[in-house]
Design a protein around this motif. Structure first.
Motif, mmCIF file in Angstrom:
data_model
loop_
_atom_site.group_PDB
_atom_site.id
_atom_site.type_symbol
_atom_site.label_atom_id
_atom_site.label_comp_id
_atom_site.label_asym_id
_atom_site.label_seq_id
_atom_site.Cartn_x
_atom_site.Cartn_y
_atom_site.Cartn_z
ATOM 1 N N VAL B 17 0.841 -1.200 0.000
ATOM 2 C CA VAL B 17 0.000 0.000 0.000
ATOM 3 C C VAL B 17 0.877 1.251 0.000
ATOM 4 O O VAL B 17 1.598 1.503 0.966
ATOM 5 C CB VAL B 17 -0.928 0.002 1.233
ATOM 6 C CG1 VAL B 17 -1.787 1.254 1.262
ATOM 7 C CG2 VAL B 17 -1.800 -1.260 1.233
ATOM 8 N N PRO B 18 0.822 2.036 -1.066
ATOM 9 C CA PRO B 18 1.607 3.280 -1.068
ATOM 10 C C PRO B 18 1.011 4.286 -0.083
ATOM 11 O O PRO B 18 -0.205 4.329 0.113
ATOM 12 C CB PRO B 18 1.472 3.789 -2.507
ATOM 13 C CG PRO B 18 0.253 3.129 -3.040
ATOM 14 C CD PRO B 18 0.060 1.845 -2.307
ATOM 15 N N PRO B 19 1.876 5.088 0.546
ATOM 16 C CA PRO B 19 1.363 6.064 1.522
ATOM 17 C C PRO B 19 0.512 7.132 0.841
ATOM 18 O O PRO B 19 0.728 7.478 -0.318
ATOM 19 C CB PRO B 19 2.626 6.669 2.126
ATOM 20 C CG PRO B 19 3.705 6.415 1.123
ATOM 21 C CD PRO B 19 3.346 5.135 0.437
ATOM 22 N N VAL B 47 -5.423 1.902 7.754
ATOM 23 C CA VAL B 47 -4.069 2.171 7.262
ATOM 24 C C VAL B 47 -3.397 3.138 8.230
ATOM 25 O O VAL B 47 -3.929 4.221 8.496
ATOM 26 C CB VAL B 47 -4.090 2.756 5.839
ATOM 27 C CG1 VAL B 47 -2.679 3.126 5.392
ATOM 28 C CG2 VAL B 47 -4.715 1.766 4.867
ATOM 29 N N ALA B 48 -2.263 2.720 8.779
ATOM 30 C CA ALA B 48 -1.504 3.568 9.706
ATOM 31 C C ALA B 48 -0.259 4.070 8.990
ATOM 32 O O ALA B 48 0.512 3.286 8.440
ATOM 33 C CB ALA B 48 -1.122 2.786 10.959
ATOM 34 N N GLU B 49 -0.109 5.394 8.989
ATOM 35 C CA GLU B 49 1.071 6.000 8.354
ATOM 36 C C GLU B 49 1.822 6.846 9.379
ATOM 37 O O GLU B 49 1.221 7.437 10.271
ATOM 38 C CB GLU B 49 0.637 6.903 7.189
ATOM 39 C CG GLU B 49 -0.058 6.148 6.079
ATOM 40 C CD GLU B 49 -0.237 6.994 4.810
ATOM 41 O OE1 GLU B 49 0.340 8.094 4.731
ATOM 42 O OE2 GLU B 49 -0.964 6.532 3.915
ATOM 43 N N ARG B 50 3.126 6.890 9.199
ATOM 44 C CA ARG B 50 3.915 7.777 10.064
ATOM 45 C C ARG B 50 4.956 8.495 9.230
ATOM 46 O O ARG B 50 5.364 8.002 8.160
ATOM 47 C CB ARG B 50 4.581 6.990 11.197
ATOM 48 C CG ARG B 50 5.722 6.113 10.751
ATOM 49 C CD ARG B 50 6.387 5.409 11.935
ATOM 50 N NE ARG B 50 7.386 4.458 11.445
ATOM 51 C CZ ARG B 50 7.891 3.463 12.164
ATOM 52 N NH1 ARG B 50 7.475 3.267 13.405
ATOM 53 N NH2 ARG B 50 8.797 2.652 11.651
ATOM 54 N N PRO B 51 5.407 9.666 9.697
ATOM 55 C CA PRO B 51 6.438 10.391 8.963
ATOM 56 C C PRO B 51 7.712 9.553 8.922
ATOM 57 O O PRO B 51 8.069 8.905 9.916
ATOM 58 C CB PRO B 51 6.662 11.659 9.804
ATOM 59 C CG PRO B 51 5.539 11.711 10.786
ATOM 60 C CD PRO B 51 5.017 10.337 10.944
ATOM 61 N N VAL B 52 8.378 9.535 7.773
ATOM 62 C CA VAL B 52 9.647 8.819 7.668
ATOM 63 C C VAL B 52 10.639 9.460 8.643
ATOM 64 O O VAL B 52 10.762 10.682 8.717
ATOM 65 C CB VAL B 52 10.182 8.880 6.222
ATOM 66 C CG1 VAL B 52 11.585 8.286 6.133
ATOM 67 C CG2 VAL B 52 9.225 8.151 5.277
ATOM 68 N N TYR B 107 -6.300 5.944 9.112
ATOM 69 C CA TYR B 107 -7.534 6.292 8.411
ATOM 70 C C TYR B 107 -8.010 5.029 7.701
ATOM 71 O O TYR B 107 -7.371 3.970 7.828
ATOM 72 C CB TYR B 107 -7.281 7.454 7.427
ATOM 73 C CG TYR B 107 -6.258 7.113 6.376
ATOM 74 C CD1 TYR B 107 -6.644 6.510 5.187
ATOM 75 C CD2 TYR B 107 -4.900 7.352 6.583
ATOM 76 C CE1 TYR B 107 -5.703 6.152 4.236
ATOM 77 C CE2 TYR B 107 -3.960 7.003 5.639
ATOM 78 C CZ TYR B 107 -4.366 6.403 4.465
ATOM 79 O OH TYR B 107 -3.448 6.036 3.521
ATOM 80 N N LEU B 108 -9.119 5.091 6.973
ATOM 81 C CA LEU B 108 -9.740 3.886 6.419
ATOM 82 C C LEU B 108 -9.666 3.882 4.892
ATOM 83 O O LEU B 108 -9.987 4.891 4.246
ATOM 84 C CB LEU B 108 -11.197 3.783 6.871
ATOM 85 C CG LEU B 108 -11.435 3.976 8.382
ATOM 86 C CD1 LEU B 108 -12.901 3.754 8.713
ATOM 87 C CD2 LEU B 108 -10.531 3.092 9.216
ATOM 88 N N LYS B 124 -6.860 6.120 -2.590
ATOM 89 C CA LYS B 124 -7.146 7.205 -1.651
ATOM 90 C C LYS B 124 -7.923 6.705 -0.437
ATOM 91 O O LYS B 124 -8.556 5.654 -0.486
ATOM 92 C CB LYS B 124 -7.939 8.301 -2.369
ATOM 93 C CG LYS B 124 -7.099 8.991 -3.432
ATOM 94 C CD LYS B 124 -7.753 10.250 -3.955
ATOM 95 C CE LYS B 124 -6.774 10.997 -4.847
ATOM 96 N NZ LYS B 124 -7.435 12.026 -5.664
ATOM 97 N N PRO B 125 -7.909 7.488 0.645
ATOM 98 C CA PRO B 125 -8.718 7.131 1.814
ATOM 99 C C PRO B 125 -10.205 7.090 1.448
ATOM 100 O O PRO B 125 -10.664 7.860 0.595
ATOM 101 C CB PRO B 125 -8.455 8.271 2.800
ATOM 102 C CG PRO B 125 -7.166 8.881 2.371
ATOM 103 C CD PRO B 125 -7.125 8.725 0.874
ATOM 104 N N PHE B 126 -10.928 6.200 2.113
ATOM 105 C CA PHE B 126 -12.381 6.195 1.970
ATOM 106 C C PHE B 126 -13.016 6.998 3.113
ATOM 107 O O PHE B 126 -13.939 7.775 2.894
ATOM 108 C CB PHE B 126 -12.905 4.766 1.955
ATOM 109 C CG PHE B 126 -14.403 4.688 1.869
ATOM 110 C CD1 PHE B 126 -15.074 5.212 0.770
ATOM 111 C CD2 PHE B 126 -15.145 4.112 2.884
ATOM 112 C CE1 PHE B 126 -16.468 5.154 0.697
ATOM 113 C CE2 PHE B 126 -16.530 4.050 2.820
ATOM 114 C CZ PHE B 126 -17.188 4.576 1.719
ATOM 115 N N VAL B 127 -12.549 6.807 4.326
ATOM 116 C CA VAL B 127 -12.962 7.657 5.450
ATOM 117 C C VAL B 127 -11.684 8.192 6.092
ATOM 118 O O VAL B 127 -10.764 7.417 6.389
ATOM 119 C CB VAL B 127 -13.802 6.902 6.500
ATOM 120 C CG1 VAL B 127 -14.352 7.898 7.533
ATOM 121 C CG2 VAL B 127 -14.934 6.130 5.853
#
Lengths: 352, 352
Positions: B17-19, B47-52, B107-108, B124-127
């Motif tokens: 999953v690309p950020p 989907v959990a993302e964090r800054p590199v 986000y979802l 893209k995010p859905f929610v």
């Protein structure tokens, strides 16, 4: 702020009220819900009773048994290292910091008055623990009159947490139970006395564990039983009198300038004062103004000294014209009343 | 218990999953809500993302700004004594033990599949976080289909606590927001897919502070938005796999023998397993039977190792006849699926 405390204060004390439970003593008659019924002012007292001590090395915990309808007494040695007895109100689990038991059992009892100063307390409980979510007692009632029905809601305390339960009555004789309306941890619910834009509203005070603080939220409903659309309303203020915890107090008062909520705030060292916040008349999720300073703080001897001193804690007021008769619990012990001017409270607020 | 884990497990990983955020990395694609839509199985991924990271001495916290719609990054030095960085998921306040920030923003996002094994993740995010109660992200969605509407509800995380918010959609394109349906602290809500005796029901999992534990409650509603009549349903069990915390998992499954809830339980050392509880078909406030042993425990490498290892955590299942396709997050990192027999789960329970 001009505060006129009644000469008769404290109006009702534990000495005035015989215990309901044999072998118990009344240690608190406080934090009463307030309403007018026919030609009387009704205080719905929180009465706290505990077993009379027979050994100073033993702390006793009364627990309602919903299967038998009786109160059982658990005993703990004060030198038991599993528990912390430093707060007189609770028996804390020493390792978790949560409370394991309360040292008294509270229930609700009616006091009536024609002049608002001299009260007659009924012999028996009016609302008493009745199910497993109330085995540690019921506390701090508020009363909202809508049409011809008095909605009475209060903290329900059990090993599963502290939530808010509701009953209703039309005559202060027959009671209908409505179950728990706000799940743990929640207390200090205040239901607005009329619909606003077609919805009922209530203030509530969750106490989340993982993050967040004891602060005031607002929710909406279409039937008073089911609540949703929860929104954060009012937070703590660092370095002010309301830096430790806040919660709604009296039933919101409708004024020309908005809904006036008399709320309690405690500092981090548990000094409880009363302040005020003004909410938009047509959208009570909007805060218009707030007290910088308390409108009432514990100063009189009966407010600073008692079972848990330095507490003034209102659960209701009677408003007559510009006069606010604010009834309030003092020191987790007794009831008192002070009169304040509505206009003076409104003018004292800081408007945003 | 016969558990058939798919050969394709883990089905979706962060590498797939690309950020969405520039300069971020995806660290989790997990705890997905599950439903069927037309001829596809939909996983609504958390989907959990964090800054590199650009400096190993710095811990970064992404925070959504509801005024700008953008994510801001807060930075903390690892030697800052005010904070505790030992849990990789959070930045804890060292003095209170509460978390102050999360280290990732969730986000979802929708993943679609025709065969239930191979998924295509949308770009893209859905929610996505949309208000001040979601500034730390939204997590762990569940999906209940009622009539033609998919109700999607999830943890909403902010400095004011963790509550449960809801949206709905009919087509997985247009979304309607319904606000927060359970106030903090609460998560792991599961709405039953039909009315029972004229009322909607939901499981929920409050986390009270003063006393009580992270356990499962049940509430009722007449419109899915407002909830009340909260009752305690299911507690922790000392010395068992579910001694630390429990919460609902999949949307309750209607069977001849009752409503089957696949729930998660964690031990005190945070090993998360899946178990089952059976509720009365006509009164889901009654517990009929419960798993003594987990039906699924973290054993496969992708379940024991990851961002937060030793976790299997289902937010939904697809039932086809006697087959339960239980999708579940693994190690707070990826998605997996296992097939179990419904009859075997039901027969494995201990009936009271």
């Amino acid at each position: 702020m001009h505060v006129y405390r009644y000469e008769e204060n404290p109006l009702i004390t534990p000495e005035d009220v015989p215990p309901y439970h044999e072998g118990f003593e009344v240690i608190g008659t406080f934090n009463a819900g307030v309403t007018k019924f026919r030609d009387e002012i009704i205080l719905l007292l929180r009465v706290a009773e505990r077993p009379v001590s027979h050994d100073e090395n033993i702390v006793q915990a009364p627990v309602f048994n919903p299967d038998t309808g009786l109160v059982e007494i658990y005993e703990f040695r004060k030198d038991d290292p599993r528990y912390d007895f430093s707060d007189p109100r609770v028996i804390q689990n020493a390792s978790t910091g949560q409370f394991a038991y309360l040292t008294s059992l509270s229930y609700l009892r009616i006091a009536r008055s024609k002049d608002g100063r001299h009260f007659t307390v009924e012999d028996k409980p009016f609302v008493y623990p009745s199910n497993k979510l109330e085995v540690f007692g019921i506390e701090d009632p508020r009363i909202t009159l809508i049409d011809d029905t008095y909605y009475i809601y209060f903290s329900a305390v059990s090993p599963n947490g502290v939530g808010e339960a509701m009953v209703s009555t039309k005559d202060f004789q027959q009671v209908t139970h409505h179950g728990m309306i706000f799940a743990p941890e929640n207390k200090d619910v205040l239901i607005f006395p009329e619909k606003i834009n077609g919805k009922y509203y209530a203030l509530h005070r969750p106490v989340p564990k993982s993050n967040g603080a004891p602060e005031i939220w607002i929710a909406e409903s279409d039937n008073l039983l089911y609540w949703g659309n929860h929104q954060f309303l009012l937070g703590l203020r660092e370095d002010k009198w309301d830096s430790g915890r806040i919660g709604g107090g009296a039933v919101p008062i409708k004024t020309d300038r908005g809904w006036l909520e008399l709320y309690h705030g405690a500092s981090k060292d548990n000094r409880y004062c009363m302040g005020a916040v003004l909410l938009d008349l047509h959208d009570p999720t909007k805060v218009i103004a707030r007290s910088e300073q308390p409108i009432l703080e514990p100063e009189a001897d009966y407010e600073t000294n008692g079972f848990f001193g330095n507490v003034v804690f209102s659960c209701g007021a009677i408003v007559e014209g510009d006069m606010v008769k604010m009834y309030y619990g003092v020191a987790d012990t007794s009831m008192a009343c002070a009169e304040l001017r509505l206009s003076e409270i409104l003018n004292s607020l800081t408007y945003y």
